[in-house]
Scaffold this active site. Structure first.
Site, PDB file in Angstrom:
ATOM      1  N   HIS A   1      40.232  -5.647  24.957  1.00 45.17           N
ATOM      2  CA  HIS A   1      41.110  -4.799  24.491  1.00 45.17           C
ATOM      3  C   HIS A   1      39.961  -3.494  23.891  1.00 45.17           C
ATOM      4  O   HIS A   1      40.023  -2.278  24.028  1.00 45.17           O
ATOM      5  CB  HIS A   1      42.184  -4.877  23.357  1.00 45.17           C
ATOM      6  CG  HIS A   1      43.387  -5.588  24.034  1.00 45.17           C
ATOM      7  ND1 HIS A   1      43.478  -6.822  23.957  1.00 45.17           N
ATOM      8  CD2 HIS A   1      44.380  -4.751  24.572  1.00 45.17           C
ATOM      9  CE1 HIS A   1      44.854  -7.184  24.668  1.00 45.17           C
ATOM     10  NE2 HIS A   1      45.481  -5.724  24.577  1.00 45.17           N
TER      11      HIS A   1
ATOM     12  N   TRP B   1      55.446 -12.424  23.593  1.00 42.25           N
ATOM     13  CA  TRP B   1      54.587 -12.968  23.022  1.00 42.25           C
ATOM     14  C   TRP B   1      55.331 -13.971  21.590  1.00 42.25           C
ATOM     15  O   TRP B   1      56.299 -13.484  20.924  1.00 42.25           O
ATOM     16  CB  TRP B   1      53.601 -11.893  22.274  1.00 42.25           C
ATOM     17  CG  TRP B   1      52.223 -12.229  21.825  1.00 42.25           C
ATOM     18  CD1 TRP B   1      52.085 -12.671  20.591  1.00 42.25           C
ATOM     19  CD2 TRP B   1      51.115 -12.446  22.626  1.00 42.25           C
ATOM     20  NE1 TRP B   1      50.705 -13.282  20.514  1.00 42.25           N
ATOM     21  CE2 TRP B   1      49.985 -12.952  21.918  1.00 42.25           C
ATOM     22  CE3 TRP B   1      50.680 -12.095  23.831  1.00 42.25           C
ATOM     23  CZ2 TRP B   1      48.749 -13.285  22.212  1.00 42.25           C
ATOM     24  CZ3 TRP B   1      49.422 -12.126  24.396  1.00 42.25           C
ATOM     25  CH2 TRP B   1      48.485 -12.968  23.444  1.00 42.25           C
TER      26      TRP B   1
ATOM     27  N   GLU C   1      49.929  -4.465  31.267  1.00 45.17           N
ATOM     28  CA  GLU C   1      49.820  -5.955  31.326  1.00 45.17           C
ATOM     29  C   GLU C   1      51.166  -6.206  31.729  1.00 45.17           C
ATOM     30  O   GLU C   1      52.079  -5.571  31.781  1.00 45.17           O
ATOM     31  CB  GLU C   1      49.704  -6.210  29.872  1.00 45.17           C
ATOM     32  CG  GLU C   1      48.338  -6.110  29.355  1.00 45.17           C
ATOM     33  CD  GLU C   1      48.274  -6.071  27.941  1.00 45.17           C
ATOM     34  OE1 GLU C   1      46.942  -6.322  27.475  1.00 45.17           O
ATOM     35  OE2 GLU C   1      49.099  -6.056  27.131  1.00 45.17           O
TER      36      GLU C   1
ATOM     37  N   HIS D   1      56.239  -3.877  23.825  1.00 44.36           N
ATOM     38  CA  HIS D   1      55.201  -4.779  24.895  1.00 44.36           C
ATOM     39  C   HIS D   1      56.231  -5.719  25.549  1.00 44.36           C
ATOM     40  O   HIS D   1      55.919  -6.797  25.526  1.00 44.36           O
ATOM     41  CB  HIS D   1      54.274  -5.519  24.111  1.00 44.36           C
ATOM     42  CG  HIS D   1      53.473  -4.729  23.152  1.00 44.36           C
ATOM     43  ND1 HIS D   1      51.750  -4.178  23.660  1.00 44.36           N
ATOM     44  CD2 HIS D   1      53.372  -3.949  22.054  1.00 44.36           C
ATOM     45  CE1 HIS D   1      51.289  -3.678  22.759  1.00 44.36           C
ATOM     46  NE2 HIS D   1      52.301  -3.239  21.706  1.00 44.36           N
TER      47      HIS D   1
ATOM     48  N   HIS E   1      47.205   0.684  19.916  1.00 47.42           N
ATOM     49  CA  HIS E   1      47.647  -0.482  19.658  1.00 47.42           C
ATOM     50  C   HIS E   1      46.493  -1.600  18.840  1.00 47.42           C
ATOM     51  O   HIS E   1      46.626  -2.440  18.164  1.00 47.42           O
ATOM     52  CB  HIS E   1      47.702  -1.381  21.214  1.00 47.42           C
ATOM     53  CG  HIS E   1      48.257  -2.699  20.983  1.00 47.42           C
ATOM     54  ND1 HIS E   1      49.104  -3.332  20.070  1.00 47.42           N
ATOM     55  CD2 HIS E   1      47.875  -3.835  22.140  1.00 47.42           C
ATOM     56  CE1 HIS E   1      49.319  -4.704  20.416  1.00 47.42           C
ATOM     57  NE2 HIS E   1      48.584  -4.951  21.417  1.00 47.42           N
TER      58      HIS E   1
ATOM     59  N   HIS F   1      53.921  -3.411  30.925  1.00 51.27           N
ATOM     60  CA  HIS F   1      54.022  -2.494  29.711  1.00 51.27           C
ATOM     61  C   HIS F   1      52.465  -1.825  29.879  1.00 51.27           C
ATOM     62  O   HIS F   1      51.796  -2.475  30.072  1.00 51.27           O
ATOM     63  CB  HIS F   1      54.496  -2.935  28.480  1.00 51.27           C
ATOM     64  CG  HIS F   1      53.286  -4.118  27.961  1.00 51.27           C
ATOM     65  ND1 HIS F   1      53.618  -5.408  28.303  1.00 51.27           N
ATOM     66  CD2 HIS F   1      52.450  -3.958  27.084  1.00 51.27           C
ATOM     67  CE1 HIS F   1      52.547  -6.052  27.640  1.00 51.27           C
ATOM     68  NE2 HIS F   1      52.075  -5.336  26.901  1.00 51.27           N
TER      69      HIS F   1
HETATM   70 ZN   LIG Z   1      47.518  -5.579  25.426  1.00 50.82          ZN
END
Ligand SMILES: [Zn+2]
Length: 206
Positions: A157, A16, A169, A46, A56, A50
């Protein structure tokens, strides 16, 4: 037959934007005359394929080491959906019976694990509600998030957290035909962590 649905975790695996990429440091190296090769790794939890922990996005949610393992082991259904880039998978895009408490969605909107494209698809909150009604306990997706990149509310989420649905994910599902499989994707027992990389595989049912 086993399908490996995890991307390779090399220095080029995308993370990310702003998150910590994977780095390997060699403390000892046979190639330079040491008695062993010994390395450490530094990376976001992540990373690649994962499991998100409830913690989270939920201050009081369970960390990854407290997640029940049965969620990540057992019969799952792989479904290929046709969803526009940056869109959300809607309930009407999923047809037919599931026959499993775990669903993996192949959107095809994040095709290259070494290149982070921001227009990947996520899940609609209605879909999460609908899958919960149908007895689903785990949802997996082939994108970096169950929410589209620009969704700062993280509605999917939060719907998963509300229903205590586990999340996978970063899966690689492009080569897996639709159908039912045995999923094996155990998170590491990382105490207090918000996620863990998994080695996710699918076994064909006998
Ligand atoms: Zn997530």
């Amino acid at each position: 037959m086993i399908y490996d649905i995890s991307p390779s975790l090399g220095p080029d695996v995308a993370v990310w934007p702003g998150d910590t990429p994977l780095a390997r440091r060699l403390a000892c190296d046979l190639a330079r005359g040491d008695r062993t090769t010994l390395s450490s790794l530094n990376a976001t939890s992540h990373l690649g394929a994962h499991a998100d922990a409830p913690s989270h996005f939920d201050l009081h949610g369970r960390p990854i080491d407290e997640q029940p393992l049965h969620l990540y082991l057992g019969t799952c259904r792989v479904i290929h959906v046709s969803v526009p880039a940056g869109g959300r998978v809607m309930p009407e895009m999923l047809e037919g019976a599931l026959g499993a408490a775990r669903v993996l969605l192949a959107t095809g909107t994040y095709p290259d694990s070494t290149r982070f494209n921001r227009d990947f698809a996520g899940l609609s909150p209605d879909l999460v509600d609908d899958l919960h009604r149908r007895g689903v306990r785990l949802i997996g997706i082939d994108t970096p998030s169950v929410d589209p990149f620009d969704d700062d509310e993280h509605v999917a989420h939060h719907r998963c957290a509300a229903h205590d649905i586990a999340i996978l994910e970063g899966l690689c599902l492009q080569d897996v035909p639709e159908g039912n499989y045995e999923l094996i994707a155990l998170p590491l027992k990382l105490v207090g962590f918000d996620a863990s990389p998994v080695r996710a595989v699918l076994r064909t049912l006998i």
